[in-house]
Design a protein around this motif. Structure first.
Motif, PDB file in Angstrom:
ATOM      1  N   LEU A 198      -6.887   6.894  10.527  1.00 61.87           N
ATOM      2  CA  LEU A 198      -5.584   7.006   9.858  1.00 61.87           C
ATOM      3  C   LEU A 198      -4.687   7.984  10.612  1.00 61.87           C
ATOM      4  N   LEU A 258      -7.357  16.168   4.354  1.00 61.10           N
ATOM      5  CA  LEU A 258      -7.843  14.803   4.104  1.00 61.10           C
ATOM      6  C   LEU A 258      -9.331  14.692   4.405  1.00 61.10           C
ATOM      7  N   ALA A 266      -5.478   2.832   2.127  1.00 63.42           N
ATOM      8  CA  ALA A 266      -4.203   3.404   2.563  1.00 63.42           C
ATOM      9  C   ALA A 266      -3.898   2.992   3.990  1.00 63.42           C
ATOM     10  N   VAL A 268     -10.654   8.565   8.158  1.00 66.85           N
ATOM     11  CA  VAL A 268      -9.566   9.546   8.173  1.00 66.85           C
ATOM     12  C   VAL A 268      -9.090   9.747   9.603  1.00 66.85           C
ATOM     13  N   ILE A 281      -9.082   5.748   1.257  1.00 71.39           N
ATOM     14  CA  ILE A 281      -8.339   6.035   2.484  1.00 71.39           C
ATOM     15  C   ILE A 281      -8.239   4.778   3.343  1.00 71.39           C
ATOM     16  N   ALA A 319     -12.702  13.384   2.253  1.00 77.13           N
ATOM     17  CA  ALA A 319     -13.707  12.388   2.643  1.00 77.13           C
ATOM     18  C   ALA A 319     -15.109  12.987   2.568  1.00 77.13           C
ATOM     19  N   SER A 377     -13.518   7.506   0.818  1.00 81.84           N
ATOM     20  CA  SER A 377     -13.338   6.829   2.103  1.00 81.84           C
ATOM     21  C   SER A 377     -12.693   5.465   1.917  1.00 81.84           C
TER      22      SER A 377
END
Lengths: 328, 358
Positions: A35, B92, B110, A32, B107, B96, B104
């Motif tokens: 990202l 977000l 993504a 994350v 993501i 996770a 995870s």
């Protein structure tokens, strides 16, 4: 289990530090972070760091309670912006000097001066600031750690030690490492508990000399045992003492063989997963360290009191990151 | 009722408490010990929380009774978040932390999607816009640099003939064009930005007609007028820039993986550029009234080279000649053009040929 007693008649404690996190969750956090850092073109960095540290600290347990990292992204963003602005300023300056067409000895002197400035002033400044911030944001059972070193004193010490190291062509480096480590750790507090580190330059130098020679002779194989020796020297001389002279001492149980196992598997994991296993590798390493440090003594952790102030200036912390100094 | 541990921010003593969860608040009841029976009531508006994982949560009261509550209980974490969610949306990161590995990986997918989209569409587009703004002098400098670093020997007599040959044609190029012949055993020709075209002797020897040579030169000049090198440079640079920004210094292994993928992808850039150069080259031949069949003959000549090598199209930079022949045929059929004699070109071409068949 039978209660042990120390020479002073106080019961002996053996607080255990263990890691409760798992690679999968940590991987999620890193992903994350990645990202959001990509989307924000790097500006998310301070928040990413906060999330990562929060997870690592909160997954670390001692005496049934987790550690805490209370630094926030907002806090670190301020320091981050200051450091980024400084770097941009530096480049503008460098560009201006270039544009003025200064060449030869003039630009040479300027480059040398910048280098001296960075090495003698900026690095200790960053180390000091990073310690101040980092420890102030670390707590256990809501009791904060703290670093009480004096900035001017530390910069002077750093400059002196560095100069001696340069003059002796690096031989003094062992003494420098120990003197800096002594200073930093002796100024470290855990609430009302005071840390103490008793590193000796000569002992450390002998250890490194032996490590260096044997590593060459064994074509590098001994380097794991050398690493284990350094680790042991770093850990074994740490003590936490209280006002009433109670103490906790640390001891490393890591052997060269175990360290070799850890590092070789880490490397294989990293290579064969193209870096995706990075999260698991870091967790493995943290668990290894925790499983190989024994703490023992009559100090009662639950008696530690809140003494350290909060410190929210993260400039040094960010500067240390940018200079790629891994301090803590 | 849930069990938790309370810390009062004064001393590192862990006090066990029981917790009652309400829709907008928490109540902590201190159990046993020397402490007189005590209760704490925290409104959700007076707390901050840190969700560590789905089993552990830390809640800090920020009101008058500042203190920290730690709970290791997945049921509590779930129930608490359900009530607390109304105060604060889930991020977000929470996804996770609670979803574990499965979330995870989603993501990660993504991110991969974003990177791929940026890599294949956004960045090339941006890079092309940058090229539009770069002055032509940039190409020239780049070409000069490339030439200086390659430092190839020059066949002077052949180069003069080639220059004279090229002067017979009208080029739609903003740069001054320099034509050179370099002695080499490799059957190849290339164009550098800024107008430098180099033909290796080995390839020159294979050409049978002046039309083939005209086609070859038209193709190379098209590379220059389309600024393909500069486009490619900007695209490659922008990709690696963003990649570094995103991943920083995390793992040289990833970097190595990427550079291989990048090299493969830049081949597809190249194929796209080659096709563009073929089509534009044909247009140049038409406007000079040179027989476009020369391009086809050139391709057939190249095809013979291809058969020696046998590279799959996916990893080769020139679109394989079968494929090229197909679209060149189509293009010629769609755009018929009158053809002139070009006696002077014929003469120079024969002189060139003679240089190598003494």
């Amino acid at each position: 289990m039978q209660q042990e007693y120390g020479p002073s008649g106080n019961p002996i404690n053996r607080p255990v530090i263990s890691f409760k996190g798992d690679g999968g969750t940590y991987f999620g956090i890193l992903i994350v972070n990645m990202l959001l850092t990509i989307i924000t073109l790097g500006l998310y960095y301070p928040w990413a760091k906060a999330k990562r540290l929060q997870y690592l600290y909160s997954s670390t347990e001692m005496e049934g309670s987790r550690f805490e990292w209370s630094g926030t992204g907002n806090e670190m963003f301020k320091g981050f912006i200051i450091v980024v602005a400084a770097i941009v300023g530096y480049y503008i300056l460098a560009f201006a000097i270039g544009a003025l067409g200064l060449t030869g000895p003039v630009s040479g002197t300027l480059i040398a001066l910048t280098y001296v400035f960075i090495v003698f002033l900026l690095i200790p400044y960053a180390i000091h600031g990073a310690n101040r911030y980092h420890w102030s944001r670390t707590s256990w059972r809501a009791i904060r750690f703290g670093y009480r070193g004096d900035r001017t004193e530390f910069i002077k010490l750093w400059a002196k030690e560095l100069l001696l190291t340069l003059i002796t062509a690096g031989i003094y480096g062992s003494w420098m490492t120990m003197n800096i480590r002594n200073y930093l750790l002796r100024n470290l507090r855990f609430g009302s508990g005071e840390f103490f580190y008793d590193g000796d330059g000569w002992e450390y130098f002998k250890l490194n000399l032996k490590g260096c020679i044997l590593t060459v002779l064994t074509l590098g194989i001994y380097s794991f045992w050398w690493q284990a020796d350094i680790f042991r020297y770093y850990i074994d001389n740490i003590r936490l003492t209280s006002k009433d002279n109670k103490v906790l001492e640390c001891r490393s149980t890591a052997t060269g063989g175990e360290l070799a196992g850890l590092l070789i598997v880490n490397m294989l994991m990293l290579v064969f997963t193209f870096g995706i296993a990075y999260a698991w590798i870091q967790i493995r390493t943290i668990e290894f360290v925790m499983n190989h440090v024994e703490i023992r003594g009559d100090l009662e952790l639950r008696e530690l009191r809140q003494t350290e102030e909060e410190y929210r200036n993260s400039t040094g912390e960010n500067l240390a990151d940018m200079l790629d100094l891994s301090i803590i | 009722m849930f069990k938790g541990v309370y810390f009062n921010h004064q001393v590192a003593n862990a006090t066990p408490v029981t917790i009652q969860l309400f829709t907008e608040s928490l109540q902590l009841d201190f159990i046993g010990g020397a402490m007189p029976a005590k209760k704490l009531h925290w409104l959700f508006t007076e707390i901050t929380m840190e969700l560590v994982d789905r089993n552990f949560i830390r809640i800090t009261g920020t009101g008058t009774d500042a203190g920290t509550l730690e709970v290791s209980d997945p049921v509590f974490v779930k129930d608490f978040l359900q009530n607390y969610k109304h105060i604060r949306g889930a991020g977000l990161h929470e996804l996770a932390l609670r979803g574990g590995l499965k979330a995870s990986l989603l993501i990660l997918l993504a991110i991969a999607g974003i990177i791929l989209a940026a890599h294949f569409w956004v960045l090339p587009w941006c890079a092309d816009r940058v090229v539009d703004r770069l002055p032509l002098s940039f190409d020239k400098e780049l070409g000069d640099m490339a030439r200086a670093s390659m430092d190839e020997p020059v066949d002077t007599a052949a180069s003069q003939l080639l220059t004279r040959f090229a002067a017979q044609m009208k080029w739609d190029a903003p740069d001054t064009l320099t034509f050179t012949v370099a002695p080499s055993k490799i059957e190849n020709a290339y164009a550098l930005p800024g107008g430098y075209i180099v033909v290796y002797t080995a390839l020159l020897k294979r050409l049978k007609t002046k039309e083939e040579l005209a086609a070859l030169l038209s193709h190379e000049v098209a590379h220059i007028t389309c600024r393909h090198s500069v486009h490619k440079l900007c695209r490659d640079m922008s990709t690696s820039l963003v990649w570094t920004a995103a991943f920083g210094n995390s793992g040289a292994a990833t970097g190595a993986l990427f550079s291989n993928a990048g090299a493969l992808y830049s081949l597809t850039y190249s194929r796209q550029y080659e096709e563009q150069a073929d089509i534009k080259g044909l247009a140049t031949m038409r406007s000079n009234h040179v027989n476009q069949q020369g391009m086809l003959q050139l391709m057939q000549e190249l095809q013979k080279l291809d058969h020696k090598l046998k590279i799959p199209e996916f990893v080769s930079s020139h679109p394989l000649t079968d494929n090229r022949i197909r679209y060149v045929r189509r293009e010629i059929a769609a755009n018929p053009a009158p053809v002139n004699d070009h006696a002077e070109m014929e003469k120079i071409f024969r002189q060139l040929e003679q240089l190598y068949h003494k």
